[in-house]
Write a protein that holds these residues in place. Structure first.
Motif, PDB file in Angstrom:
ATOM      1  N   VAL A  37       1.170  -1.357  -0.116  1.00 40.21           N
ATOM      2  CA  VAL A  37      -0.048  -0.169   0.021  1.00 40.21           C
ATOM      3  C   VAL A  37       0.709   1.349   0.343  1.00 40.21           C
ATOM      4  O   VAL A  37       0.940   1.663   1.223  1.00 40.21           O
ATOM      5  CB  VAL A  37      -1.437   0.272   1.395  1.00 40.21           C
ATOM      6  CG1 VAL A  37      -2.119   0.926   1.286  1.00 40.21           C
ATOM      7  CG2 VAL A  37      -1.725  -1.157   1.042  1.00 40.21           C
ATOM      8  N   ASN A  43      -5.240   1.077  -0.717  1.00 40.77           N
ATOM      9  CA  ASN A  43      -5.516   1.062   0.578  1.00 40.77           C
ATOM     10  C   ASN A  43      -6.131   1.672   0.559  1.00 40.77           C
ATOM     11  O   ASN A  43      -5.387   2.080   1.712  1.00 40.77           O
ATOM     12  CB  ASN A  43      -5.242  -0.330   0.617  1.00 40.77           C
ATOM     13  CG  ASN A  43      -6.631  -0.693   2.032  1.00 40.77           C
ATOM     14  OD1 ASN A  43      -7.065  -0.396   2.797  1.00 40.77           O
ATOM     15  ND2 ASN A  43      -6.874  -2.501   1.848  1.00 40.77           N
ATOM     16  N   TYR A  46      -6.078   1.368   4.662  1.00 40.43           N
ATOM     17  CA  TYR A  46      -5.031   1.112   5.703  1.00 40.43           C
ATOM     18  C   TYR A  46      -4.098   2.407   5.319  1.00 40.43           C
ATOM     19  O   TYR A  46      -2.590   2.685   5.902  1.00 40.43           O
ATOM     20  CB  TYR A  46      -4.012   0.053   4.502  1.00 40.43           C
ATOM     21  CG  TYR A  46      -4.747  -1.584   5.395  1.00 40.43           C
ATOM     22  CD1 TYR A  46      -5.866  -1.206   6.295  1.00 40.43           C
ATOM     23  CD2 TYR A  46      -4.055  -2.771   5.106  1.00 40.43           C
ATOM     24  CE1 TYR A  46      -5.748  -2.659   6.459  1.00 40.43           C
ATOM     25  CE2 TYR A  46      -4.415  -3.986   4.939  1.00 40.43           C
ATOM     26  CZ  TYR A  46      -5.215  -4.170   6.404  1.00 40.43           C
ATOM     27  OH  TYR A  46      -6.494  -4.829   7.084  1.00 40.43           O
ATOM     28  N   TRP A  47      -3.493   3.061   4.265  1.00 44.18           N
ATOM     29  CA  TRP A  47      -3.110   3.576   4.023  1.00 44.18           C
ATOM     30  C   TRP A  47      -3.151   5.488   4.832  1.00 44.18           C
ATOM     31  O   TRP A  47      -2.503   5.999   5.049  1.00 44.18           O
ATOM     32  CB  TRP A  47      -3.182   4.449   2.489  1.00 44.18           C
ATOM     33  CG  TRP A  47      -2.785   6.365   2.115  1.00 44.18           C
ATOM     34  CD1 TRP A  47      -1.317   5.721   1.957  1.00 44.18           C
ATOM     35  CD2 TRP A  47      -2.913   7.214   2.367  1.00 44.18           C
ATOM     36  NE1 TRP A  47      -0.396   6.846   1.427  1.00 44.18           N
ATOM     37  CE2 TRP A  47      -2.011   7.748   1.758  1.00 44.18           C
ATOM     38  CE3 TRP A  47      -3.897   7.624   2.742  1.00 44.18           C
ATOM     39  CZ2 TRP A  47      -1.655   9.023   1.666  1.00 44.18           C
ATOM     40  CZ3 TRP A  47      -3.727   8.759   2.883  1.00 44.18           C
ATOM     41  CH2 TRP A  47      -2.458   9.880   2.102  1.00 44.18           C
ATOM     42  N   ILE A  49      -4.684   5.150   8.018  1.00 44.85           N
ATOM     43  CA  ILE A  49      -4.236   4.139   9.045  1.00 44.85           C
ATOM     44  C   ILE A  49      -2.539   3.987   9.120  1.00 44.85           C
ATOM     45  O   ILE A  49      -1.844   4.502  10.252  1.00 44.85           O
ATOM     46  CB  ILE A  49      -4.393   2.934   9.562  1.00 44.85           C
ATOM     47  CG1 ILE A  49      -5.828   2.632   9.877  1.00 44.85           C
ATOM     48  CG2 ILE A  49      -3.305   2.660  11.221  1.00 44.85           C
ATOM     49  CD1 ILE A  49      -6.218   1.142   9.800  1.00 44.85           C
ATOM     50  N   ALA A  50      -1.393   3.675   8.822  1.00 46.41           N
ATOM     51  CA  ALA A  50       0.215   4.121   8.217  1.00 46.41           C
ATOM     52  C   ALA A  50       0.065   5.205   8.795  1.00 46.41           C
ATOM     53  O   ALA A  50       1.433   5.599   8.920  1.00 46.41           O
ATOM     54  CB  ALA A  50       0.071   3.408   6.742  1.00 46.41           C
ATOM     55  N   GLN A 260       2.573  -4.305   8.366  1.00 50.38           N
ATOM     56  CA  GLN A 260       2.042  -5.572   8.529  1.00 50.38           C
ATOM     57  C   GLN A 260       1.262  -4.379   7.842  1.00 50.38           C
ATOM     58  O   GLN A 260       0.732  -5.856   7.072  1.00 50.38           O
ATOM     59  CB  GLN A 260       1.692  -5.659  10.348  1.00 50.38           C
ATOM     60  CG  GLN A 260       2.692  -6.716  11.365  1.00 50.38           C
ATOM     61  CD  GLN A 260       2.567  -7.872  10.153  1.00 50.38           C
ATOM     62  OE1 GLN A 260       2.096  -7.989  10.054  1.00 50.38           O
ATOM     63  NE2 GLN A 260       4.151  -8.137  10.380  1.00 50.38           N
ATOM     64  N   LEU A 261       0.750  -3.526   7.978  1.00 53.06           N
ATOM     65  CA  LEU A 261      -0.140  -2.976   7.010  1.00 53.06           C
ATOM     66  C   LEU A 261       0.444  -2.477   5.258  1.00 53.06           C
ATOM     67  O   LEU A 261      -0.454  -2.423   4.553  1.00 53.06           O
ATOM     68  CB  LEU A 261      -0.545  -1.459   7.679  1.00 53.06           C
ATOM     69  CG  LEU A 261      -1.532  -1.358   9.172  1.00 53.06           C
ATOM     70  CD1 LEU A 261      -1.646  -0.096   9.605  1.00 53.06           C
ATOM     71  CD2 LEU A 261      -2.478  -1.989   9.372  1.00 53.06           C
ATOM     72  N   VAL A 262       1.048  -1.872   5.522  1.00 53.24           N
ATOM     73  CA  VAL A 262       1.103  -1.805   3.846  1.00 53.24           C
ATOM     74  C   VAL A 262       2.667  -2.269   3.529  1.00 53.24           C
ATOM     75  O   VAL A 262       2.909  -1.961   1.868  1.00 53.24           O
ATOM     76  CB  VAL A 262       1.823  -0.181   4.003  1.00 53.24           C
ATOM     77  CG1 VAL A 262       1.006   0.839   5.164  1.00 53.24           C
ATOM     78  CG2 VAL A 262       3.306   0.176   4.803  1.00 53.24           C
TER      79      VAL A 262
END
Length: 302
Positions: A37, A43, A46-47, A49-50, A260-262
């Motif tokens: 991401v 996304n 997720y983007w 949050i990151a 973990q997210l991106v």
């Protein structure tokens, strides 16, 4: 039905090839950036949050820098207090106390003892005035010295509400000398302060012996006060050290969470790249075969 104007097989093959090329472009972008991401279009949730977590990490980094500055400031004051205290018994207040006790001896030359007392007094004052880091000095204060100093210790964010905590330091609890003469060593009691004690003119008379007892009690009180101040600074020093370790560990945890997210799984992406490249080659071949169907219609008119 064979049609010269509409080649359904070629259209199907072209659509498949376009889909494969789009997936291949996405995979190549993930491999080149290392991120699954990279933009909001990849996304949005997720983007977002990151991005917020990266901002939190930047704030934590600032807290870590502030803790480093605070640690250096506290360590400077702590070192100076220990020097003034003179825990080795050969300097500072402990030496001054022993000299005053020695001055109680009948017939002793108190003028010579006073010469040592004066040197200790000057040395303690120089130590206090030199205990400056980044323009901050809690031991020798002036009218412009703030009464309370807040040392930033932590940062947290719950939803959209950020919280910054700090360690409050009351400067008066560590001041040895002040511009108003209210410090541990310059507060006048019994006609003199620790900084101005002078025994050169004292004799063996009962009154002078009582004066010496008063000086000894005064220095003993200063030792207790400075010891307490040093103990408090030691506790603050340990707290800053613990907070520094925690903030660094927290920054590592946040960084792992962002990953973990991106972050892209490079093993999976490399496998997907090889598969898509194979599919692309097959798609090109299928399109080529579909286009040849139109050429076969020419044979009907020969």
């Amino acid at each position: 039905m064979s049609s010269l104007l509409t080649n359904s097989s070629a259209m199907t093959a072209l659509q498949t090839l376009r889909s494969i090329s789009s997936s291949l472009s996405t995979t190549q972008n993930r491999i080149s950036t290392g991120q699954r991401v990279a933009t909001a279009s990849d996304n949005a949730a997720y983007w977002s949050i990151a991005t917020s977590m990266r901002a939190d990490n930047a704030a934590l980094s600032a807290v870590s820098d502030s803790l480093g500055l605070s640690a250096a400031t506290v360590d400077t004051q702590y070192t100076a207090l220990n020097t003034v205290l003179g825990s080795d018994g050969n300097s500072g207040l402990t030496k001054l106390q022993s000299l005053l006790v020695e001055a109680k001896t009948a017939g002793i030359d108190r003028t010579k003892i006073q010469s040592e007392v004066t040197q200790i007094q000057q040395d303690m004052k120089n130590t206090a005035s030199s205990a400056t880091f980044n323009g901050v000095n809690w031991l020798s204060t002036t009218a412009t010295t703030p009464a309370t100093v807040n040392l930033v210790s932590s940062y947290s964010r719950v939803a959209a509400t950020p919280t910054t905590n700090s360690i409050a330091v009351t400067v008066a609890n560590y001041s040895l000398y002040t511009s108003t003469q209210t410090g541990f060593l310059d507060t006048v009691s019994g006609g003199a302060s620790v900084d101005t004690i002078n025994i050169s003119a004292l004799t063996d008379s009962t009154a002078d012996q009582a004066t010496l007892d008063g000086y000894i009690a005064q220095v003993t009180g200063a030792i207790n006060s400075v010891s307490s101040a040093a103990a408090n600074l030691g506790a603050i020093k340990n707290r800053i050290s613990n907070n520094t370790d925690f903030v660094k560990s927290l920054m590592d945890s946040v960084t792992r969470g962002i990953g973990q997210l991106v972050d892209a799984d490079m093993n999976a992406e490399s496998t997907r790249l090889a598969a898509l490249q194979t599919q692309q080659q097959l798609g090109v071949q299928a399109l080529s075969i579909a286009n040849q169907n139109s050429q076969s219609l020419l044979s009907l008119f020969r």
